[in-house]
Scaffold this motif. Structure first.
Motif, PDB file in Angstrom:
ATOM      1  N   PRO A  42      -3.449  -7.739 -13.253  1.00  0.00           N
ATOM      2  CA  PRO A  42      -2.702  -8.349 -12.807  1.00  0.00           C
ATOM      3  C   PRO A  42      -1.991  -7.452 -11.866  1.00  0.00           C
ATOM      4  CG  PRO A  42      -2.393  -8.850 -14.606  1.00  0.00           C
ATOM      5  CD  PRO A  42      -3.702  -8.315 -14.709  1.00  0.00           C
ATOM      6  N   ALA A  43      -1.260  -7.735 -10.382  1.00  0.00           N
ATOM      7  CA  ALA A  43      -0.756  -7.177  -9.765  1.00  0.00           C
ATOM      8  C   ALA A  43       0.682  -7.803  -8.860  1.00  0.00           C
ATOM      9  CB  ALA A  43      -1.862  -6.300  -8.545  1.00  0.00           C
ATOM     10  N   ARG A  44       2.208  -6.276  -8.356  1.00  0.00           N
ATOM     11  CA  ARG A  44       2.919  -7.367  -7.808  1.00  0.00           C
ATOM     12  C   ARG A  44       2.450  -6.260  -6.274  1.00  0.00           C
ATOM     13  NH1 ARG A  44       8.188  -8.420  -9.593  1.00  0.00           N
ATOM     14  NH2 ARG A  44       7.675 -10.123  -9.916  1.00  0.00           N
ATOM     15  N   PHE A  45       2.907  -6.993  -4.864  1.00  0.00           N
ATOM     16  CA  PHE A  45       2.522  -6.671  -3.694  1.00  0.00           C
ATOM     17  C   PHE A  45       3.612  -5.134  -3.613  1.00  0.00           C
ATOM     18  CE2 PHE A  45       3.390  -6.699   0.592  1.00  0.00           C
ATOM     19  CZ  PHE A  45       2.188  -5.928   1.203  1.00  0.00           C
ATOM     20  N   THR A  46       3.158  -4.659  -3.110  1.00  0.00           N
ATOM     21  CA  THR A  46       4.253  -3.669  -2.564  1.00  0.00           C
ATOM     22  C   THR A  46       3.197  -3.140  -1.241  1.00  0.00           C
ATOM     23  OG1 THR A  46       2.914  -1.425  -2.812  1.00  0.00           O
ATOM     24  CG2 THR A  46       4.381  -2.423  -4.729  1.00  0.00           C
ATOM     25  N   PRO A  47       3.980  -2.696   0.474  1.00  0.00           N
ATOM     26  CA  PRO A  47       3.469  -2.724   1.425  1.00  0.00           C
ATOM     27  C   PRO A  47       2.846  -1.023   0.893  1.00  0.00           C
ATOM     28  CG  PRO A  47       5.678  -2.081   1.549  1.00  0.00           C
ATOM     29  CD  PRO A  47       5.992  -2.760   0.003  1.00  0.00           C
ATOM     30  N   ASP A  48       2.008  -0.364   0.663  1.00  0.00           N
ATOM     31  CA  ASP A  48       0.994   0.748   0.238  1.00  0.00           C
ATOM     32  C   ASP A  48      -0.287   0.035   0.332  1.00  0.00           C
ATOM     33  OD1 ASP A  48       3.302   3.088  -0.098  1.00  0.00           O
ATOM     34  OD2 ASP A  48       2.463   2.434  -2.394  1.00  0.00           O
ATOM     35  N   VAL A  49      -0.235  -1.394  -0.306  1.00  0.00           N
ATOM     36  CA  VAL A  49      -1.984  -2.379   0.396  1.00  0.00           C
ATOM     37  C   VAL A  49      -1.559  -3.448   1.315  1.00  0.00           C
ATOM     38  CG1 VAL A  49      -2.530  -2.029  -1.768  1.00  0.00           C
ATOM     39  CG2 VAL A  49      -1.149  -4.263  -1.670  1.00  0.00           C
ATOM     40  N   HIS A  50      -2.550  -3.279   2.090  1.00  0.00           N
ATOM     41  CA  HIS A  50      -2.214  -4.467   2.321  1.00  0.00           C
ATOM     42  C   HIS A  50      -1.973  -5.692   2.452  1.00  0.00           C
ATOM     43  CE1 HIS A  50      -3.186  -6.825   7.135  1.00  0.00           C
ATOM     44  NE2 HIS A  50      -3.163  -5.761   7.671  1.00  0.00           N
ATOM     45  N   PRO A  51      -1.320  -6.135   3.226  1.00  0.00           N
ATOM     46  CA  PRO A  51      -1.313  -8.077   2.769  1.00  0.00           C
ATOM     47  C   PRO A  51      -2.353  -9.015   3.007  1.00  0.00           C
ATOM     48  CG  PRO A  51       0.147  -7.668   4.764  1.00  0.00           C
ATOM     49  CD  PRO A  51      -1.138  -5.973   4.086  1.00  0.00           C
ATOM     50  N   GLY A  52      -3.256  -8.994   3.863  1.00  0.00           N
ATOM     51  CA  GLY A  52      -4.043  -9.609   3.826  1.00  0.00           C
ATOM     52  C   GLY A  52      -5.223  -9.451   2.840  1.00  0.00           C
ATOM     53  N   TRP A  71       6.235  -1.582   8.537  1.00  0.00           N
ATOM     54  CA  TRP A  71       5.074  -1.024   7.523  1.00  0.00           C
ATOM     55  C   TRP A  71       3.317  -0.588   7.535  1.00  0.00           C
ATOM     56  CZ3 TRP A  71       2.806  -4.702   4.607  1.00  0.00           C
ATOM     57  CH2 TRP A  71       4.328  -6.099   4.647  1.00  0.00           C
ATOM     58  N   LEU A  72       3.532  -2.359   8.888  1.00  0.00           N
ATOM     59  CA  LEU A  72       2.187  -2.784   8.819  1.00  0.00           C
ATOM     60  C   LEU A  72       1.098  -1.891   9.718  1.00  0.00           C
ATOM     61  CD1 LEU A  72       3.094  -6.567   9.740  1.00  0.00           C
ATOM     62  CD2 LEU A  72       1.493  -5.479   7.486  1.00  0.00           C
ATOM     63  N   LEU A  73       2.048  -1.440  10.935  1.00  0.00           N
ATOM     64  CA  LEU A  73       1.434  -0.403  11.125  1.00  0.00           C
ATOM     65  C   LEU A  73       0.569   0.728  10.662  1.00  0.00           C
ATOM     66  CD1 LEU A  73       4.049   0.054  14.289  1.00  0.00           C
ATOM     67  CD2 LEU A  73       1.396  -1.263  15.363  1.00  0.00           C
ATOM     68  N   LYS A  74       1.402   1.253   9.913  1.00  0.00           N
ATOM     69  CA  LYS A  74       0.942   2.225   9.018  1.00  0.00           C
ATOM     70  C   LYS A  74      -0.639   1.795   8.709  1.00  0.00           C
ATOM     71  CE  LYS A  74       2.041   2.404   4.883  1.00  0.00           C
ATOM     72  NZ  LYS A  74       2.935   2.515   3.142  1.00  0.00           N
ATOM     73  N   HIS A  75      -1.228   0.801   7.896  1.00  0.00           N
ATOM     74  CA  HIS A  75      -1.653   0.558   7.648  1.00  0.00           C
ATOM     75  C   HIS A  75      -2.784   0.027   9.091  1.00  0.00           C
ATOM     76  CE1 HIS A  75      -1.621  -0.526   3.602  1.00  0.00           C
ATOM     77  NE2 HIS A  75      -0.127  -1.505   4.022  1.00  0.00           N
ATOM     78  N   PHE A  76      -2.298  -0.678  10.287  1.00  0.00           N
ATOM     79  CA  PHE A  76      -3.554  -0.280  11.945  1.00  0.00           C
ATOM     80  C   PHE A  76      -3.912   1.591  11.744  1.00  0.00           C
ATOM     81  CE2 PHE A  76      -3.401   1.236  16.344  1.00  0.00           C
ATOM     82  CZ  PHE A  76      -4.502  -0.321  16.475  1.00  0.00           C
ATOM     83  N   PHE A  77      -2.841   1.959  11.702  1.00  0.00           N
ATOM     84  CA  PHE A  77      -3.330   3.781  12.069  1.00  0.00           C
ATOM     85  C   PHE A  77      -4.377   4.213  11.392  1.00  0.00           C
ATOM     86  CE2 PHE A  77       1.212   3.544  13.741  1.00  0.00           C
ATOM     87  CZ  PHE A  77       0.758   4.147  15.515  1.00  0.00           C
ATOM     88  N   TRP A  78      -3.942   4.076   9.517  1.00  0.00           N
ATOM     89  CA  TRP A  78      -5.043   4.282   8.911  1.00  0.00           C
ATOM     90  C   TRP A  78      -6.792   4.037   8.992  1.00  0.00           C
ATOM     91  CZ3 TRP A  78      -2.039   2.877   3.223  1.00  0.00           C
ATOM     92  CH2 TRP A  78      -1.002   4.613   3.172  1.00  0.00           C
ATOM     93  N   THR A  79      -6.805   2.666   9.901  1.00  0.00           N
ATOM     94  CA  THR A  79      -8.013   2.016  10.089  1.00  0.00           C
ATOM     95  C   THR A  79      -8.506   2.682  10.694  1.00  0.00           C
ATOM     96  OG1 THR A  79      -7.146  -0.881   9.500  1.00  0.00           O
ATOM     97  CG2 THR A  79      -8.835  -0.354  11.181  1.00  0.00           C
ATOM     98  N   VAL A  80      -7.356   2.763  12.276  1.00  0.00           N
ATOM     99  CA  VAL A  80      -8.036   3.792  13.396  1.00  0.00           C
ATOM    100  C   VAL A  80      -8.081   5.034  12.617  1.00  0.00           C
ATOM    101  CG1 VAL A  80      -7.322   4.944  15.341  1.00  0.00           C
ATOM    102  CG2 VAL A  80      -6.917   3.080  14.595  1.00  0.00           C
ATOM    103  N   ARG A  81      -7.862   5.554  11.715  1.00  0.00           N
ATOM    104  CA  ARG A  81      -8.271   7.075  11.496  1.00  0.00           C
ATOM    105  C   ARG A  81      -9.685   6.994  10.814  1.00  0.00           C
ATOM    106  NH1 ARG A  81      -4.358   9.527   6.905  1.00  0.00           N
ATOM    107  NH2 ARG A  81      -5.377   7.805   5.866  1.00  0.00           N
TER     108      ARG A  81
END
Length: 317
Positions: free
Chosen positions: A141-151, A245-255
């Motif tokens: 079980p898990a609860r969403f946080t911005p540390d993971v991508h919501p998709g 914080w969604l941009l953070k996931h985009f930058f991680w993907t670029v990296r």
């Protein structure tokens, strides 16, 4: 008012739809004390869907409401179903999914504990020959946080919420989703909006459905993945200020994409998908969202310039 409304949106999948409805009828028969209804939204089918629905409705022990929504797009269909549903809990199930026999019992148990959430359950492959995509198999079980991508945190093919939560968040954004200009992410957009309002988003490892998506060729998965990435890129721009914080996931993907170039490490342990199409389609999605946003605000020349930019990105290098 029924306890639960199952909302199934469909388009040209008459055979799969029949199996989906049978599974809902089975879990309803297993829990006869729990009141339910089924709302089926036909989003412009041209096959035998309507005839199949009439046949099923005439023989079903579940109250079935058939809704016609001619405007193409999954978000339009979801909104039409939500508008007609009468249940206290709204249950969104895709037409190529089958719910487990114990689904309704699990649903009641969770919503006895707490209502002010969006809650999704496990999604397993319905056919082991299909590639392991659009599934969620975690047993934790898990609860969403911005540390993971919501998709994909909660999949739209198995997403539930109390009707008061839906009323607070509002309608699905009809620019997103299958059949719409932004192709996907109407469910992810809903999660982001919920989180921004302080509404928790939970994943539970039961409330299980089986997804018969039928994709067995890698090219099919790559095409769908590009559509998901386009929608996610549009989300970054739409929620630039409310969910930066969604941009953070985009930058991680670029990296990760640059890392892939040198190390070969790819996205998804099973399918080994490349990060570079994600980056490209994120950019395409952002530009396409900008074009839609500008549609009522820009001059024809400005719109032409944006359209040309989108076309160049979609063609690639």
């Amino acid at each position: 008012m029924p306890f639960a409304s199952f909302i199934v949106c469909t388009r040209n999948r008459a055979k799969a739809l029949a199996a989906c409805i049978r599974s809902i009828e089975e879990t309803c028969r297993a829990y006869p004390a729990i009141t339910t209804e089924l709302v089926v939204v036909d989003n412009g089918s041209t096959d035998e869907t309507q005839a199949e629905l009439r046949r099923i409705s005439a023989a079903s022990g579940v109250a079935i409401t058939i809704v016609m929504e001619g405007r193409p797009g999954l978000a339009f269909a979801r909104n039409a179903g939500m508008q007609r549903a009468r249940g206290r809990v709204l249950v969104f199930i895709d037409d190529d999914c089958e719910v487990g026999r114990g689904y309704l019992g699990d649903l009641q148990r969770y919503y006895t504990k707490g209502n002010r959430v969006i809650r999704g359950g496990r999604v397993e492959l319905g056919n082991s020959c299909d590639l392991p995509f659009t599934v969620k198999r975690s047993l934790v079980p898990a609860r969403f946080t911005p540390d993971v991508h919501p998709g994909g945190f909660v999949l739209g093919c198995n997403m539930t919420m109390h009707r008061e939560v839906a009323a607070r968040i509002g309608r699905f954004d009809e620019r997103f989703g299958a059949g719409a200009p932004l192709q996907s992410a109407e469910d992810t957009d809903y999660l982001v909006r919920a989180y921004a309002l302080g509404i928790p988003v939970e994943y539970v490892p039961d409330m299980m459905v089986y997804h018969h998506h039928g994709r067995r060729e890698r090219a099919e998965i790559e095409k769908l993945h590009r559509s998901y990435s386009l929608g996610n890129g549009a989300l970054c721009l739409k929620h630039l200020f409310k969910a930066p914080w969604l941009l953070k996931h985009f930058f991680w993907t670029v990296r990760s994409a640059f890392g892939e170039t040198f190390s070969g490490a790819r996205f998804d342990a099973d399918l080994q998908l490349s990060h570079w199409p994600i980056v490209l389609m994120n950019l395409v999605g952002a530009v396409r969202f900008a074009r839609l946003w500008l549609a009522g605000r820009a001059t024809p020349t400005e719109l032409h310039d944006v359209s040309e930019a989108v076309s160049r990105l979609e063609r690639g290098p």
